[in-house]
Design an enzyme around this catalytic site. Structure first.
Site, PDB file in Angstrom:
ATOM      1  N   HIS A  67      45.954  31.756  43.605  1.00  0.00           N
ATOM      2  CA  HIS A  67      44.563  31.610  43.152  1.00  0.00           C
ATOM      3  C   HIS A  67      43.876  32.968  43.088  1.00  0.00           C
ATOM      4  CE1 HIS A  67      42.906  30.873  47.528  1.00  0.00           C
ATOM      5  NE2 HIS A  67      42.696  32.130  47.197  1.00  0.00           N
ATOM      6  N   ASN A  83      48.808  30.963  47.005  1.00  0.00           N
ATOM      7  CA  ASN A  83      49.259  30.009  45.984  1.00  0.00           C
ATOM      8  C   ASN A  83      48.914  30.501  44.573  1.00  0.00           C
ATOM      9  OD1 ASN A  83      46.513  29.713  45.939  1.00  0.00           O
ATOM     10  ND2 ASN A  83      46.502  27.483  46.192  1.00  0.00           N
ATOM     11  N   GLU A 141      41.967  27.244  42.034  1.00  0.00           N
ATOM     12  CA  GLU A 141      43.189  26.668  42.580  1.00  0.00           C
ATOM     13  C   GLU A 141      44.075  26.111  41.468  1.00  0.00           C
ATOM     14  OE1 GLU A 141      43.643  27.378  45.629  1.00  0.00           O
ATOM     15  OE2 GLU A 141      42.578  26.056  46.990  1.00  0.00           O
ATOM     16  N   ASP A 179      32.884  33.765  45.083  1.00  0.00           N
ATOM     17  CA  ASP A 179      32.900  32.379  45.558  1.00  0.00           C
ATOM     18  C   ASP A 179      32.186  32.198  46.893  1.00  0.00           C
ATOM     19  OD1 ASP A 179      34.807  33.797  46.997  1.00  0.00           O
ATOM     20  OD2 ASP A 179      36.508  32.814  46.059  1.00  0.00           O
TER      21      ASP A 179
END
Ligand code: GLP
Length: 262
Positions: free
Chosen positions: A150, A148, A155, A79
């Site tokens: 990811h 979280n 996400e 990413d």
């Protein structure tokens, strides 16, 4: 007693340093034995000691092997932030240059990332996925784990077959990554381009690296919950060849794990 998903292996290490050494050894073996398939790489604090250890083991190789590894190197990162130039210290391109490309004296085009400054981020995501596919798709993919749940920047909520795309980052993630932006979550870019679960799940093998007590809760959830969009990493449970490398601090909340099912 927790059980590992089918096809998963667990390497439990005493601490982050031992994790880094183990992961570096895996990456080295991969580059020496499967140089024809691109390596998938990740950024984040978890990976800093990993790349430090990798640079050390590469320089310990005989000169001819080092040269072969350099010549054959091709990696694709997961990413990149939208709007950051490679020269921006907070960009993942700068992270990779600092921790891997420059120390190993690799060519810029051998360590690929999405172009954060592309005028059409959606089009850039498609171009990046096409480039990866043209190079053979992912061989070994290195993965960290977001607070979280990811992976890459996938996400929640995230479907299992989400492709490479441009997306909005959550406030949790912007807070998690604020340290690279002077501690100010508002300075973290709002969008990113990420490989999707589709590309990640198509990798030949996955190496999921989790360290530190802050990740214990999310790792325990990953091992306990059914796959769902709310926990993007949970889709990894469907991958037939995943090695989880974690330290005791991260494994703390998992209780005993029965390795017989790995
Ligand atoms: C970042 C990256 C992920 C990384 C994860 C964990 O935002 N996009 O690829 O694995 O979050 O980061 P860290 O290792 O700093 O906890």
């Amino acid at each position: 007693m927790n059980t590992l998903p089918k096809g998963w292996n667990l390497v439990a290490c005493a601490d982050g340093a031992a994790v880094a050494e183990h992961v570096a050894a895996c990456l080295l073996v991969d580059r020496l034995h499967w140089p024809d398939q691109p390596l998938g790489l990740a950024t984040g604090r978890t990976m800093e000691p990993v790349y430090g250890a990798l640079v050390k083991v590469v320089y310990a190789l005989p000169a001819a092997e080092q040269q072969r590894l350099r010549q054959q190197w091709l990696s694709f990162n997961l990413d990149e932030y939208v709007g950051l130039a490679p020269g921006d210290a907070g960009s993942f391109a700068a992270f990779m240059a600092r921790h891997l490309q420059q120390p190993l004296a690799l060519g810029m085009d051998q360590v690929r990332l999405p172009a954060g400054l592309a005028s059409d981020p959606g089009g850039e995501a498609q171009r990046y996925a096409t480039d990866l596919a043209r190079c053979g798709g992912l061989g070994l993919q290195l993965l960290g784990l977001g607070l979280n749940g990811h992976v890459g920047f996938n996400e929640p909520p995230c479907p299992a077959m989400a492709p490479c795309r441009c997306l909005e980052l959550s406030s949790t993630t912007r807070g998690q990554n604020a340290a690279a932006f002077g501690g100010d979550a508002r300075a973290v870019p709002e969008r990113a381009i990420t490989l999707g679960l589709a590309e990640i799940l198509a990798a030949r093998s996955l190496l999921l690296v989790v360290t530190g007590a802050a990740k214990a809760g999310i790792l325990a959830r990953l091992l306990a919950e059914e796959p769902s969009p709310e926990l993007p990493a949970s889709w990894l449970q469907g991958h037939p060849n995943l090695t989880l490398v974690a330290d005791q601090a991260a494994l703390g909340e998992c209780g005993a794990i029965d390795p017989c099912f790995s």
